[in-house]
Design a protein around this motif. Structure first.
Motif, mmCIF file in Angstrom:
data_model
loop_
_atom_site.group_PDB
_atom_site.id
_atom_site.type_symbol
_atom_site.label_atom_id
_atom_site.label_comp_id
_atom_site.label_asym_id
_atom_site.label_seq_id
_atom_site.Cartn_x
_atom_site.Cartn_y
_atom_site.Cartn_z
ATOM 1 N N MET A 61 0.832 -1.198 0.000
ATOM 2 C CA MET A 61 0.000 0.000 0.000
ATOM 3 C C MET A 61 0.868 1.251 0.000
ATOM 4 S SD MET A 61 -1.601 -0.366 3.839
ATOM 5 C CE MET A 61 -0.570 -0.856 5.229
ATOM 6 N N ALA A 62 0.330 2.315 -0.599
ATOM 7 C CA ALA A 62 1.049 3.583 -0.698
ATOM 8 C C ALA A 62 0.919 4.372 0.588
ATOM 9 C CB ALA A 62 0.505 4.398 -1.867
ATOM 10 N N ASP A 63 1.967 5.130 0.926
ATOM 11 C CA ASP A 63 1.915 5.933 2.152
ATOM 12 C C ASP A 63 1.354 7.328 1.907
ATOM 13 O OD1 ASP A 63 4.101 7.079 0.809
ATOM 14 O OD2 ASP A 63 5.177 7.485 2.679
ATOM 15 N N GLN A 64 1.190 7.726 0.635
ATOM 16 C CA GLN A 64 0.579 9.009 0.320
ATOM 17 C C GLN A 64 0.112 8.988 -1.133
ATOM 18 O OE1 GLN A 64 3.875 11.798 0.999
ATOM 19 N NE2 GLN A 64 4.171 11.953 -1.210
ATOM 20 N N ALA A 65 -0.743 9.957 -1.474
ATOM 21 C CA ALA A 65 -1.268 10.032 -2.838
ATOM 22 C C ALA A 65 -0.311 10.770 -3.774
ATOM 23 C CB ALA A 65 -2.626 10.729 -2.827
ATOM 24 N N VAL A 66 0.295 11.856 -3.301
ATOM 25 C CA VAL A 66 1.198 12.661 -4.121
ATOM 26 C C VAL A 66 2.392 11.809 -4.560
ATOM 27 C CG1 VAL A 66 2.697 14.697 -4.127
ATOM 28 C CG2 VAL A 66 0.483 14.775 -2.960
ATOM 29 N N ALA A 67 2.686 11.835 -5.857
ATOM 30 C CA ALA A 67 3.739 10.969 -6.395
ATOM 31 C C ALA A 67 5.120 11.327 -5.855
ATOM 32 C CB ALA A 67 3.731 11.047 -7.926
ATOM 33 N N THR A 68 5.388 12.631 -5.666
ATOM 34 C CA THR A 68 6.685 13.063 -5.153
ATOM 35 C C THR A 68 6.869 12.555 -3.726
ATOM 36 O OG1 THR A 68 6.561 15.076 -6.502
ATOM 37 C CG2 THR A 68 8.162 15.055 -4.709
ATOM 38 N N ASN A 69 7.946 11.832 -3.505
ATOM 39 C CA ASN A 69 8.290 11.255 -2.191
ATOM 40 C C ASN A 69 7.355 10.140 -1.747
ATOM 41 O OD1 ASN A 69 10.479 13.063 -1.842
ATOM 42 N ND2 ASN A 69 9.079 14.639 -1.064
ATOM 43 N N ARG A 70 6.513 9.650 -2.646
ATOM 44 C CA ARG A 70 5.637 8.532 -2.283
ATOM 45 C C ARG A 70 6.462 7.264 -2.081
ATOM 46 N NH1 ARG A 70 2.133 6.870 -6.958
ATOM 47 N NH2 ARG A 70 0.938 8.766 -6.539
ATOM 48 N N GLU A 71 6.138 6.516 -1.039
ATOM 49 C CA GLU A 71 6.771 5.230 -0.797
ATOM 50 C C GLU A 71 5.689 4.170 -0.656
ATOM 51 O OE1 GLU A 71 9.822 4.977 2.136
ATOM 52 O OE2 GLU A 71 10.435 7.065 1.878
ATOM 53 N N PHE A 72 6.077 2.931 -0.924
ATOM 54 C CA PHE A 72 5.133 1.823 -0.799
ATOM 55 C C PHE A 72 5.540 0.944 0.376
ATOM 56 C CE2 PHE A 72 4.322 3.195 -5.084
ATOM 57 C CZ PHE A 72 2.953 3.017 -5.224
ATOM 58 N N ILE A 73 4.569 0.674 1.220
ATOM 59 C CA ILE A 73 4.797 -0.173 2.383
ATOM 60 C C ILE A 73 4.676 -1.624 1.920
ATOM 61 C CG2 ILE A 73 3.927 -0.774 4.665
ATOM 62 C CD1 ILE A 73 2.740 2.176 4.609
ATOM 63 N N ALA A 74 5.696 -2.397 2.149
ATOM 64 C CA ALA A 74 5.770 -3.761 1.617
ATOM 65 C C ALA A 74 4.683 -4.659 2.208
ATOM 66 C CB ALA A 74 7.146 -4.346 1.903
ATOM 67 N N ALA A 75 4.293 -5.654 1.428
ATOM 68 C CA ALA A 75 3.325 -6.651 1.896
ATOM 69 C C ALA A 75 3.927 -7.443 3.054
ATOM 70 C CB ALA A 75 2.949 -7.576 0.755
ATOM 71 N N ARG A 76 3.053 -8.017 3.870
ATOM 72 C CA ARG A 76 3.530 -8.835 4.983
ATOM 73 C C ARG A 76 2.514 -9.932 5.282
ATOM 74 N NH1 ARG A 76 -0.829 -8.670 8.397
ATOM 75 N NH2 ARG A 76 -1.372 -6.603 9.167
ATOM 76 N N GLY A 77 3.003 -10.991 5.881
ATOM 77 C CA GLY A 77 2.156 -12.105 6.295
ATOM 78 C C GLY A 77 2.513 -12.526 7.711
ATOM 79 N N VAL A 78 1.511 -12.765 8.541
ATOM 80 C CA VAL A 78 1.737 -13.063 9.957
ATOM 81 C C VAL A 78 0.950 -14.315 10.352
ATOM 82 C CG1 VAL A 78 1.439 -12.225 12.322
ATOM 83 C CG2 VAL A 78 2.149 -10.646 10.525
ATOM 84 N N PHE A 79 1.622 -15.227 11.073
ATOM 85 C CA PHE A 79 0.991 -16.437 11.600
ATOM 86 C C PHE A 79 0.674 -16.264 13.085
ATOM 87 C CE2 PHE A 79 3.136 -18.247 7.914
ATOM 88 C CZ PHE A 79 2.202 -19.162 7.449
ATOM 89 N N ASP A 80 -0.536 -16.656 13.477
ATOM 90 C CA ASP A 80 -0.927 -16.683 14.882
ATOM 91 C C ASP A 80 -1.391 -18.099 15.240
ATOM 92 O OD1 ASP A 80 -0.552 -13.893 14.956
ATOM 93 O OD2 ASP A 80 -2.636 -13.547 14.343
#
Length: 202
Positions: free
Chosen positions: A155-174
Protein backbone atom coordinates in the motif's frame (compact mmCIF):
# COMPACT_ATOMS: atom_id res chain seq x y z
CA UNK A 1 -22.97 7.88 2.20
CA UNK A 2 -22.94 11.34 3.72
CA UNK A 3 -20.66 13.03 6.26
CA UNK A 4 -21.51 16.61 7.24
CA UNK A 5 -18.83 19.28 7.37
CA UNK A 6 -19.02 19.80 11.13
CA UNK A 7 -18.30 22.94 13.15
CA UNK A 8 -15.14 25.01 12.93
CA UNK A 9 -14.22 24.06 9.36
CA UNK A 10 -13.06 26.33 6.53
CA UNK A 11 -15.86 27.77 4.41
CA UNK A 12 -14.70 25.90 1.27
CA UNK A 13 -15.00 22.45 2.91
CA UNK A 14 -17.88 20.45 1.43
CA UNK A 15 -19.71 17.42 2.88
CA UNK A 16 -18.45 13.99 2.00
CA UNK A 17 -20.89 12.32 -0.37
CA UNK A 18 -20.78 8.89 -1.97
CA UNK A 19 -23.04 6.33 -3.58
CA UNK A 20 -22.12 2.79 -2.55
CA UNK A 21 -23.03 -0.27 -4.60
CA UNK A 22 -22.71 -3.89 -3.54
CA UNK A 23 -23.86 -7.11 -5.16
CA UNK A 24 -23.03 -10.67 -4.32
CA UNK A 25 -23.74 -14.36 -4.26
CA UNK A 26 -24.07 -16.51 -1.16
CA UNK A 27 -24.31 -20.28 -0.77
CA UNK A 28 -24.63 -22.16 2.53
CA UNK A 29 -24.36 -25.94 2.61
CA UNK A 30 -21.57 -28.40 3.32
CA UNK A 31 -19.41 -25.53 2.17
CA UNK A 32 -20.10 -21.83 2.56
CA UNK A 33 -19.25 -19.44 -0.26
CA UNK A 34 -19.76 -15.70 -0.62
CA UNK A 35 -18.58 -13.64 -3.58
CA UNK A 36 -19.22 -9.90 -3.29
CA UNK A 37 -18.41 -7.01 -5.60
CA UNK A 38 -18.41 -3.46 -4.22
CA UNK A 39 -18.03 0.03 -5.67
CA UNK A 40 -18.03 3.37 -3.84
CA UNK A 41 -18.37 6.44 -6.05
CA UNK A 42 -17.34 9.58 -4.15
CA UNK A 43 -18.59 12.97 -5.27
CA UNK A 44 -16.30 14.41 -2.61
CA UNK A 45 -14.02 12.48 -0.27
CA UNK A 46 -12.79 14.18 2.91
CA UNK A 47 -9.44 13.94 4.62
CA UNK A 48 -8.91 14.86 8.28
CA UNK A 49 -5.82 16.41 9.82
CA UNK A 50 -4.78 14.30 12.84
CA UNK A 51 -2.04 14.52 15.41
CA UNK A 52 -0.88 10.98 14.60
CA UNK A 53 -0.19 12.02 10.98
CA UNK A 54 1.99 14.93 12.10
CA UNK A 55 -0.44 17.81 11.68
CA UNK A 56 0.24 21.15 13.27
CA UNK A 57 -1.66 21.40 16.56
CA UNK A 58 -3.59 24.42 15.27
CA UNK A 59 -4.93 22.35 12.34
CA UNK A 60 -5.96 19.18 14.19
CA UNK A 61 -9.42 17.95 13.16
CA UNK A 62 -9.54 20.29 10.16
CA UNK A 63 -11.00 18.63 7.07
CA UNK A 64 -9.88 18.84 3.45
CA UNK A 65 -11.73 18.26 0.20
CA UNK A 66 -10.41 15.41 -1.93
CA UNK A 67 -12.99 15.71 -4.69
CA UNK A 68 -14.02 12.73 -6.78
CA UNK A 69 -12.65 9.31 -5.90
CA UNK A 70 -13.58 5.66 -6.22
CA UNK A 71 -13.02 2.50 -4.24
CA UNK A 72 -13.89 -0.80 -5.90
CA UNK A 73 -13.10 -4.43 -5.47
CA UNK A 74 -14.24 -7.95 -4.83
CA UNK A 75 -14.36 -10.12 -1.71
CA UNK A 76 -14.41 -13.90 -1.42
CA UNK A 77 -15.36 -15.86 1.69
CA UNK A 78 -15.08 -19.64 1.82
CA UNK A 79 -15.64 -22.05 4.71
CA UNK A 80 -15.88 -25.80 5.06
CA UNK A 81 -15.16 -28.56 7.55
CA UNK A 82 -13.61 -31.97 7.02
CA UNK A 83 -14.17 -34.84 9.46
CA UNK A 84 -12.23 -37.94 10.43
CA UNK A 85 -14.12 -39.86 13.07
CA UNK A 86 -14.61 -37.54 16.05
CA UNK A 87 -12.00 -35.06 14.79
CA UNK A 88 -13.05 -31.98 12.83
CA UNK A 89 -10.86 -29.79 10.61
CA UNK A 90 -12.53 -26.42 9.90
CA UNK A 91 -11.14 -24.23 7.13
CA UNK A 92 -11.97 -20.56 6.55
CA UNK A 93 -10.66 -18.24 3.84
CA UNK A 94 -11.39 -14.55 3.37
CA UNK A 95 -9.71 -12.58 0.55
CA UNK A 96 -10.36 -9.04 -0.67
CA UNK A 97 -8.94 -7.21 -3.68
CA UNK A 98 -9.34 -3.41 -3.67
CA UNK A 99 -8.53 -0.56 -6.04
CA UNK A 100 -8.80 2.94 -4.51
CA UNK A 101 -7.93 6.10 -6.40
CA UNK A 102 -8.62 9.79 -6.80
CA UNK A 103 -10.52 10.77 -9.96
CA UNK A 104 -9.57 14.42 -10.07
CA UNK A 105 -6.46 16.57 -9.74
CA UNK A 106 -5.91 19.04 -6.90
CA UNK A 107 -3.23 20.51 -4.68
CA UNK A 108 -3.14 19.43 -1.05
CA UNK A 109 -1.31 20.26 2.17
CA UNK A 110 -2.82 17.34 4.12
CA UNK A 111 -0.02 15.12 5.42
CA UNK A 112 -2.03 11.93 4.91
CA UNK A 113 -2.31 12.62 1.18
CA UNK A 114 1.14 14.18 0.82
CA UNK A 115 2.04 17.78 0.15
CA UNK A 116 1.78 18.73 -3.50
CA UNK A 117 -0.39 17.80 -6.48
CA UNK A 118 -2.67 14.78 -6.51
CA UNK A 119 -3.42 13.60 -10.06
CA UNK A 120 -6.18 11.47 -11.52
CA UNK A 121 -5.37 7.83 -10.81
CA UNK A 122 -3.19 8.47 -7.76
CA UNK A 123 -3.87 5.98 -4.94
CA UNK A 124 -5.84 6.70 -1.80
CA UNK A 125 -3.19 6.01 0.88
CA UNK A 126 -3.17 3.10 3.28
CA UNK A 127 -5.63 0.93 1.39
CA UNK A 128 -3.83 -2.32 0.48
CA UNK A 129 -4.44 -4.00 -2.86
CA UNK A 130 -4.88 -7.41 -1.21
CA UNK A 131 -6.06 -8.51 2.20
CA UNK A 132 -6.48 -12.17 3.06
CA UNK A 133 -6.99 -14.40 6.05
CA UNK A 134 -6.69 -18.19 6.26
CA UNK A 135 -7.68 -20.19 9.34
CA UNK A 136 -7.04 -23.92 9.75
CA UNK A 137 -8.49 -25.69 12.76
CA UNK A 138 -8.28 -28.95 14.66
CA UNK A 139 -11.14 -29.84 17.03
CA UNK A 140 -11.28 -33.02 19.09
CA UNK A 141 -13.72 -33.34 21.99
CA UNK A 142 -12.89 -30.52 24.43
CA UNK A 143 -9.61 -29.57 22.74
CA UNK A 144 -9.22 -27.20 19.79
CA UNK A 145 -6.31 -25.61 17.98
CA UNK A 146 -6.31 -22.96 15.27
CA UNK A 147 -3.52 -21.53 13.16
CA UNK A 148 -4.27 -18.26 11.43
CA UNK A 149 -2.41 -16.60 8.55
CA UNK A 150 -3.11 -12.92 7.89
CA UNK A 151 -1.80 -11.26 4.73
CA UNK A 152 -1.72 -7.53 4.01
CA UNK A 153 -0.69 -6.44 0.53
CA UNK A 154 1.38 -3.49 -0.62
CA UNK A 155 0.00 0.00 0.00
CA UNK A 156 1.05 3.58 -0.70
CA UNK A 157 1.91 5.93 2.15
CA UNK A 158 0.58 9.01 0.32
CA UNK A 159 -1.27 10.03 -2.84
CA UNK A 160 1.20 12.66 -4.12
CA UNK A 161 3.74 10.97 -6.40
CA UNK A 162 6.69 13.06 -5.15
CA UNK A 163 8.29 11.25 -2.19
CA UNK A 164 5.64 8.53 -2.28
CA UNK A 165 6.77 5.23 -0.80
CA UNK A 166 5.13 1.82 -0.80
CA UNK A 167 4.80 -0.17 2.38
CA UNK A 168 5.77 -3.76 1.62
CA UNK A 169 3.33 -6.65 1.90
CA UNK A 170 3.53 -8.84 4.98
CA UNK A 171 2.16 -12.11 6.29
CA UNK A 172 1.74 -13.06 9.96
CA UNK A 173 0.99 -16.44 11.60
CA UNK A 174 -0.93 -16.68 14.88
CA UNK A 175 -1.64 -19.79 16.96
CA UNK A 176 -4.45 -20.51 19.42
CA UNK A 177 -4.91 -23.55 21.70
CA UNK A 178 -8.00 -24.09 23.86
CA UNK A 179 -9.25 -26.68 26.30
CA UNK A 180 -12.83 -26.61 27.61
CA UNK A 181 -12.57 -28.05 31.10
CA UNK A 182 -16.29 -27.43 31.72
CA UNK A 183 -19.01 -25.44 30.00
CA UNK A 184 -17.98 -22.45 32.13
CA UNK A 185 -14.20 -22.89 32.45
CA UNK A 186 -11.79 -22.79 29.52
CA UNK A 187 -8.01 -22.74 29.36
CA UNK A 188 -6.45 -21.10 26.34
CA UNK A 189 -3.08 -20.12 24.96
CA UNK A 190 -2.57 -17.57 22.19
CA UNK A 191 0.63 -16.63 20.40
CA UNK A 192 0.67 -13.76 17.90
CA UNK A 193 3.22 -13.55 15.10
CA UNK A 194 4.78 -16.90 15.96
CA UNK A 195 7.52 -16.56 13.30
CA UNK A 196 8.69 -13.23 14.76
CA UNK A 197 8.13 -11.40 11.47
CA UNK A 198 9.28 -7.78 11.45
CA UNK A 199 7.29 -5.50 9.16
CA UNK A 200 6.39 -1.84 8.62
CA UNK A 201 2.83 -0.67 9.19
CA UNK A 202 3.28 2.99 8.15
Amino acid sequence: GFTPVGPGQATNVEPEEAINYEAGFRYNGSIGVELIGFYSDYKNILGTCTQSSGCNVANIDQRFNGGEAEIKGVELLFSTEAKAGSVRFPVKINATYTEAQFNNSFTTTLNDWGRGTVNVGDPIPYIPDWQANLTLGFIWKSFSSFINYNYMGEMADQAVATNREFIAARGVFDLTLRYDMTSRIQYYFKADNITGEDYAVS
